[in-house]
Motif scaffolding. Structure first.
Motif, PDB file in Angstrom:
ATOM      1  N   GLN A   1       0.843  -1.203   0.000  1.00 23.14           N
ATOM      2  CA  GLN A   1       0.000   0.000   0.000  1.00 23.14           C
ATOM      3  C   GLN A   1       0.876   1.250   0.000  1.00 23.14           C
ATOM      4  OE1 GLN A   1      -3.822   0.325   0.422  1.00 23.14           O
ATOM      5  NE2 GLN A   1      -2.930   2.078  -0.579  1.00 23.14           N
ATOM      6  N   VAL A   2       1.865   1.270   0.857  1.00 23.09           N
ATOM      7  CA  VAL A   2       2.764   2.420   0.966  1.00 23.09           C
ATOM      8  C   VAL A   2       3.535   2.627  -0.339  1.00 23.09           C
ATOM      9  CG1 VAL A   2       4.833   3.288   2.138  1.00 23.09           C
ATOM     10  CG2 VAL A   2       2.949   2.322   3.467  1.00 23.09           C
ATOM     11  N   ALA A   3       4.015   1.555  -0.946  1.00 24.23           N
ATOM     12  CA  ALA A   3       4.756   1.664  -2.212  1.00 24.23           C
ATOM     13  C   ALA A   3       3.873   2.245  -3.313  1.00 24.23           C
ATOM     14  CB  ALA A   3       5.300   0.295  -2.618  1.00 24.23           C
ATOM     15  N   ALA A   4       2.629   1.799  -3.383  1.00 23.22           N
ATOM     16  CA  ALA A   4       1.711   2.313  -4.400  1.00 23.22           C
ATOM     17  C   ALA A   4       1.427   3.797  -4.183  1.00 23.22           C
ATOM     18  CB  ALA A   4       0.414   1.514  -4.392  1.00 23.22           C
ATOM     19  N   LEU A   5       1.207   4.196  -2.945  1.00 22.95           N
ATOM     20  CA  LEU A   5       0.941   5.606  -2.644  1.00 22.95           C
ATOM     21  C   LEU A   5       2.160   6.468  -2.935  1.00 22.95           C
ATOM     22  CD1 LEU A   5      -0.968   5.240   0.738  1.00 22.95           C
ATOM     23  CD2 LEU A   5      -1.957   5.786  -1.496  1.00 22.95           C
TER      24      LEU A   5
ATOM     25  N   VAL B   1      -5.490   9.459   7.030  1.00 27.11           N
ATOM     26  CA  VAL B   1      -6.063   8.173   6.646  1.00 27.11           C
ATOM     27  C   VAL B   1      -5.345   7.104   7.459  1.00 27.11           C
ATOM     28  CG1 VAL B   1      -6.448   6.535   4.769  1.00 27.11           C
ATOM     29  CG2 VAL B   1      -6.560   9.009   4.313  1.00 27.11           C
ATOM     30  N   ILE B   2      -6.112   6.341   8.221  1.00 29.93           N
ATOM     31  CA  ILE B   2      -5.572   5.278   9.070  1.00 29.93           C
ATOM     32  C   ILE B   2      -5.970   3.940   8.465  1.00 29.93           C
ATOM     33  CG2 ILE B   2      -5.564   4.281  11.384  1.00 29.93           C
ATOM     34  CD1 ILE B   2      -6.532   7.183  12.287  1.00 29.93           C
ATOM     35  N   ASP B   3      -4.984   3.213   8.015  1.00 31.18           N
ATOM     36  CA  ASP B   3      -5.204   1.924   7.368  1.00 31.18           C
ATOM     37  C   ASP B   3      -5.402   0.849   8.434  1.00 31.18           C
ATOM     38  OD1 ASP B   3      -5.144  -0.362   5.817  1.00 31.18           O
ATOM     39  OD2 ASP B   3      -3.302   0.175   4.754  1.00 31.18           O
ATOM     40  N   CYS B   4      -6.488   0.122   8.334  1.00 27.04           N
ATOM     41  CA  CYS B   4      -6.772  -0.936   9.303  1.00 27.04           C
ATOM     42  C   CYS B   4      -5.879  -2.152   9.129  1.00 27.04           C
ATOM     43  CB  CYS B   4      -8.240  -1.345   9.223  1.00 27.04           C
ATOM     44  SG  CYS B   4      -9.350  -0.127   9.939  1.00 27.04           S
TER      45      CYS B   4
ATOM     46  N   GLY C   1     -14.863   9.626   8.148  1.00 30.96           N
ATOM     47  CA  GLY C   1     -15.359   8.812   7.049  1.00 30.96           C
ATOM     48  C   GLY C   1     -14.556   7.540   6.885  1.00 30.96           C
ATOM     49  N   ARG C   2     -14.985   6.737   5.923  1.00 31.50           N
ATOM     50  CA  ARG C   2     -14.348   5.448   5.663  1.00 31.50           C
ATOM     51  C   ARG C   2     -14.130   5.283   4.171  1.00 31.50           C
ATOM     52  NH1 ARG C   2     -17.731   1.275   9.499  1.00 31.50           N
ATOM     53  NH2 ARG C   2     -17.370   2.409  11.438  1.00 31.50           N
ATOM     54  N   ILE C   3     -13.033   4.625   3.837  1.00 34.02           N
ATOM     55  CA  ILE C   3     -12.780   4.232   2.458  1.00 34.02           C
ATOM     56  C   ILE C   3     -12.376   2.766   2.457  1.00 34.02           C
ATOM     57  CG2 ILE C   3     -12.196   6.525   1.587  1.00 34.02           C
ATOM     58  CD1 ILE C   3      -9.252   5.838   1.817  1.00 34.02           C
TER      59      ILE C   3
ATOM     60  N   PHE D   1      -6.555   1.163  -1.195  1.00 31.52           N
ATOM     61  CA  PHE D   1      -6.944   2.464  -1.709  1.00 31.52           C
ATOM     62  C   PHE D   1      -5.767   3.108  -2.432  1.00 31.52           C
ATOM     63  CE2 PHE D   1      -5.401   2.872   2.583  1.00 31.52           C
ATOM     64  CZ  PHE D   1      -4.568   3.987   2.559  1.00 31.52           C
ATOM     65  N   HIS D   2      -6.120   4.059  -3.286  1.00 33.67           N
ATOM     66  CA  HIS D   2      -5.135   4.790  -4.072  1.00 33.67           C
ATOM     67  C   HIS D   2      -5.308   6.277  -3.789  1.00 33.67           C
ATOM     68  CE1 HIS D   2      -4.327   1.070  -6.203  1.00 33.67           C
ATOM     69  NE2 HIS D   2      -5.638   0.913  -6.284  1.00 33.67           N
ATOM     70  N   LEU D   3      -4.380   7.065  -4.246  1.00 31.99           N
ATOM     71  CA  LEU D   3      -4.485   8.502  -4.026  1.00 31.99           C
ATOM     72  C   LEU D   3      -5.734   9.073  -4.688  1.00 31.99           C
ATOM     73  CD1 LEU D   3      -0.769   9.612  -4.277  1.00 31.99           C
ATOM     74  CD2 LEU D   3      -2.161   9.263  -2.249  1.00 31.99           C
ATOM     75  N   ASP D   4      -6.145   8.500  -5.812  1.00 32.18           N
ATOM     76  CA  ASP D   4      -7.398   8.941  -6.450  1.00 32.18           C
ATOM     77  C   ASP D   4      -8.594   8.704  -5.524  1.00 32.18           C
ATOM     78  OD1 ASP D   4      -6.157   9.803  -8.748  1.00 32.18           O
ATOM     79  OD2 ASP D   4      -6.554   7.956  -9.867  1.00 32.18           O
ATOM     80  N   ASP D   5      -8.567   7.615  -4.775  1.00 32.58           N
ATOM     81  CA  ASP D   5      -9.655   7.332  -3.829  1.00 32.58           C
ATOM     82  C   ASP D   5      -9.690   8.392  -2.731  1.00 32.58           C
ATOM     83  OD1 ASP D   5     -10.349   4.933  -5.167  1.00 32.58           O
ATOM     84  OD2 ASP D   5      -8.774   3.871  -4.072  1.00 32.58           O
ATOM     85  N   ILE D   6      -8.528   8.797  -2.251  1.00 31.48           N
ATOM     86  CA  ILE D   6      -8.470   9.850  -1.228  1.00 31.48           C
ATOM     87  C   ILE D   6      -8.977  11.160  -1.811  1.00 31.48           C
ATOM     88  CG2 ILE D   6      -6.952  11.209   0.258  1.00 31.48           C
ATOM     89  CD1 ILE D   6      -5.134   8.708   0.448  1.00 31.48           C
ATOM     90  N   ASN D   7      -8.544  11.490  -3.028  1.00 33.88           N
ATOM     91  CA  ASN D   7      -9.010  12.710  -3.699  1.00 33.88           C
ATOM     92  C   ASN D   7     -10.529  12.704  -3.867  1.00 33.88           C
ATOM     93  OD1 ASN D   7      -7.382  14.879  -4.370  1.00 33.88           O
ATOM     94  ND2 ASN D   7      -6.490  13.861  -6.134  1.00 33.88           N
TER      95      ASN D   7
END
Length: 124
Positions: A8-12, A45-48, A92-94, A98-104
């Protein structure tokens, strides 16, 4: 973003230059607290992937942190991963992954007026 998922971190990190917000990534609660010492985010954003218990604990600490009184906490995970004991502190929740586009998209859907205000400031 707070995540201990290395994929996840590498993708972000790979996409960080493609977005118009300042992205900081921490891989544990301690690193997150250290970042907050000098960086005042609007959203965290806190990743579970940290685990439900750890994610819930971090939410409770961040909600009470006087350095970031207006931060909006977003939990990322699957439906069965979300810590329920901290719902009042979560903006909120996502879904994960997730990707940066999802955060946007999340920010735009929850706060479209702030994005418009930012864009108008950049143009002037």
């Amino acid at each position: 973003v707070l995540s201990d998922d290395s994929q996840q971190v590498a993708a972000l990190t790979a996409d960080a230059e493609k977005v118009d917000f300042n992205l900081q990534i921490a891989n544990c609660g301690y690193d997150c607290s250290t970042l907050v010492d000098h960086f005042r985010p609007d959203f965290i954003v806190i990743d579970c992937s940290l685990g439900s218990k750890e994610a819930g604990s971090i939410v409770r600490h961040l909600v009470r942190d006087p350095r970031i009184p207006f931060v909006r906490l977003v939990i990322a995970g699957h439906e069965d991963e979300f810590p329920s004991e901290c719902d009042e502190g979560v903006f909120g929740r996502i879904e994960r992954p997730f990707h940066l586009d999802d955060i946007n998209q999340f920010i735009d859907s929850k706060m479209p007026e702030s994005r418009n205000a930012f864009e108008s400031q950049v143009k002037t």
